[in-house]
Design an enzyme around this catalytic site. Structure first.
Site, short mmCIF file in Angstrom:
data_model
loop_
_atom_site.label_atom_id
_atom_site.label_comp_id
_atom_site.label_asym_id
_atom_site.label_seq_id
_atom_site.Cartn_x
_atom_site.Cartn_y
_atom_site.Cartn_z
N HIS A 41 0.89 -1.17 0.00
CA HIS A 41 0.00 0.00 0.00
C HIS A 41 0.92 1.21 0.00
O HIS A 41 2.00 1.18 0.60
CB HIS A 41 -0.81 0.12 1.29
CG HIS A 41 -1.74 -1.01 1.60
ND1 HIS A 41 -1.33 -2.15 2.22
CD2 HIS A 41 -3.07 -1.13 1.41
CE1 HIS A 41 -2.37 -2.94 2.40
NE2 HIS A 41 -3.44 -2.36 1.90
N ASP A 93 2.28 2.01 3.38
CA ASP A 93 3.21 1.04 4.00
C ASP A 93 4.64 1.49 3.79
O ASP A 93 5.50 1.29 4.64
CB ASP A 93 3.15 -0.36 3.34
CG ASP A 93 1.79 -0.99 3.34
OD1 ASP A 93 0.98 -0.62 4.19
OD2 ASP A 93 1.56 -1.86 2.46
N HIS A 125 -11.02 -13.86 3.86
CA HIS A 125 -12.22 -13.08 3.55
C HIS A 125 -13.34 -14.03 3.11
O HIS A 125 -14.51 -13.79 3.41
CB HIS A 125 -11.94 -12.07 2.43
CG HIS A 125 -10.95 -11.02 2.81
ND1 HIS A 125 -10.60 -10.00 1.95
CD2 HIS A 125 -10.24 -10.82 3.94
CE1 HIS A 125 -9.72 -9.22 2.55
NE2 HIS A 125 -9.47 -9.71 3.75
N ASP A 154 -0.86 -12.32 2.23
CA ASP A 154 -1.50 -11.33 3.10
C ASP A 154 -1.68 -12.00 4.46
O ASP A 154 -2.79 -12.30 4.89
CB ASP A 154 -2.83 -10.87 2.49
CG ASP A 154 -3.36 -9.63 3.17
OD1 ASP A 154 -2.79 -9.25 4.21
OD2 ASP A 154 -4.34 -9.04 2.68
#
Ligand code: XUL
Ligand code: CO
Length: 439
Positions: free
Chosen positions: A101, A104, A271, A339
């Site tokens: 990101h 980050d 997710h 992730d």
């Protein structure tokens, strides 16, 4: 150059009999599986946020992580050191990709202008380091959830100034992703959802989300960004209800707004389970609808109902995931991005290596199992036979659009003594176990 991860040398493949926790037992980058190198099948990426920004905090306590950069307090100096350490880490691991990101890699300044300047400086350093490294950028993204300005969302905020700020931030994040040769750009709408409908104009919010994505598509064309746009579905957390709930919901949303030609999915295992789906289900929905793009590799804990982002060590999950990936024709621009974060109790720098080695080996083994499942063909054959009633007779007519309710009523009147076949779930699970144990 300073060595940050002392005591760890290049991680190598030693084979399944090795006891060395810093060696690959299954991940052998050059090994050919079904005509393709393992490295090209798996396309592993290190996630910058968890590995270089993660400190091991939880809602009840401060960070526990011990890192080689702990003594540095100047934010820009810290950003530079982490970027150098990151490339040492990628090299030692042999990771072909990384993902980040915007926030980050470089800290926010006192204004958007200063923030962009900070980002430019670190991107310049990353570009230099990439020249001497084999690690490429799988994808970039913008953090539109951390800062308090995103309290009510980013492109779905009721405040138009926040929409504008988010647009400026994504514009810049797309530019730096292009600058670093990113193969994809990810949209994860962490705060694009609502807490209560009592204060929410859901129609305006979702229309604005579509407007925002349309602007991104237009801007990509303008700057010549040819990478793949990816949406990462997640049903909840941090928001109670997120608009990108799951793959099927996102496909419906994209089609409603005419955005479907421009996006594919980035499926994250944890997710999927938060949406009460299996990981395999989400990948299957994406591939069968032509939206399979990339994967955020991790796993949740069934006893904890939140996004624990653990490193993937469950062989069943990786085998079934890679089965879907192979069936989808393999990754093109996408890959397997970890992730994943080390547990709070795994606070030493070396745990970052152990965790990635474990995740990479689990996926490499999963790939081998999936290859065997497909080559052996027992499962495919079973499914084909299970649906064989649609390949002839009345089934063929249904699929071919040759009959309607009246013709089917006539048929049913003559064939009303139904005979079904067993689904054989346990037999099939035992076949899967055999593939796992034997490959
Ligand atoms: C959060 C999450 C993000 C996205 C990128 O659950 O998965 O890190 O992958 O913003
Ligand atoms: Co993710």
């Amino acid at each position: 150059m300073t060595e940050y991860f002392k005591g760890v040398s290049q991680i190598k493949y030693e084979g399944k009999d090795s006891d060395n926790p810093l060696a690959y037992k299954y991940y052998n980058p050059d090994e050919i599986i079904n005509g393709k190198r393992m490295e090209d099948h798996l396309r592993f990426a290190v996630a910058y946020w968890h590995t270089f920004q993660g400190v091991g905090l939880d809602p009840f306590g401060v960070g526990t992580a011990e890192r080689p950069w702990d003594s540095i307090s100047d934010p820009m100096e810290l950003a530079r050191v982490k970027m150098e350490a990151a490339f040492e880490f990628f090299g030692k691991l042999g990771a072909p990709f990384f993902c980040f990101h915007d926030r980050d890699i470089a800290p926010e300044g006192n204004s958007l202008k200063e923030t962009n300047k900070n980002l430019d400086e670190i991107v310049k350093l990353a570009k230099e380091l990439m020249k001497g490294s084999k690690t490429k950028l799988l994808w970039g993204t913008a953090n539109l959830f951390g800062n308090k300005r995103f309290v009510h969302g980013a492109s779905t905020s009721p405040n138009a100034d926040v929409f504008a700020y988010s647009a400026a931030q994504v514009k810049k994040a797309m530019e730096v992703t292009l600058e670093l040769g990113g193969q994809n750009y990810v949209f994860w709408g962490g705060r694009e959802g609502y807490e209560t409908l009592l204060n929410t104009d859901m129609k305006l919010e979702t229309d604005n989300l579509a407007r925002f994505l349309k602007m991104a598509v237009d801007y990509a064309k303008e700057i010549g960004f040819k990478g793949q746009f990816l949406i990462e579905p997640k049903p909840k957390e941090p928001t109670k209800h997120q608009y990108d709930f799951d793959t099927q919901t996102v496909i419906g949303f994209l089609k409603t707004h005419g955005l479907d030609p421009y996006f594919k999915m980035n499926i994250e295992a944890n997710h999927a389970t938060l949406a009460a789906h299996t990981f395999q289900h989400e990948v299957r929905v994406a591939r069968e609808n032509g939206f399979f793009g990339s994967i955020d590799a991790n796993q949740g804990d069934m006893l904890l109902g939140w996004d624990t982002d653990q490193f993937p060590t469950n062989i069943y999950d990786t085998a079934l995931c890679m089965y879907e990936v192979i069936k989808a024709g393999g990754f093109t621009t996408g890959g397997l991005n970890f992730d994943s974060k080390v547990r709070r109790g795994s606070f030493e720098p070396i745990d970052l290596f152990y965790a990635h080695v474990a995740g990479m080996d689990t996926f490499a083994k999963g790939l081998k199992i999936a290859d065997k499942m497909i080559k052996d063909g027992k499962l495919d054959k079973f499914i084909a036979e299970r649906y064989s009633s649609y390949t002839a007779g009345i089934g063929k007519d249904i699929v071919g659009g040759k009959v309607g309710f009246k013709e089917l009523e006539k048929y049913a009147m003559e064939h009303d003594q139904i005979k079904n076949n067993s689904g054989r779930q346990e037999m099939l699970e035992a076949i899967l176990n055999k593939y796992i144990l034997e490959s």
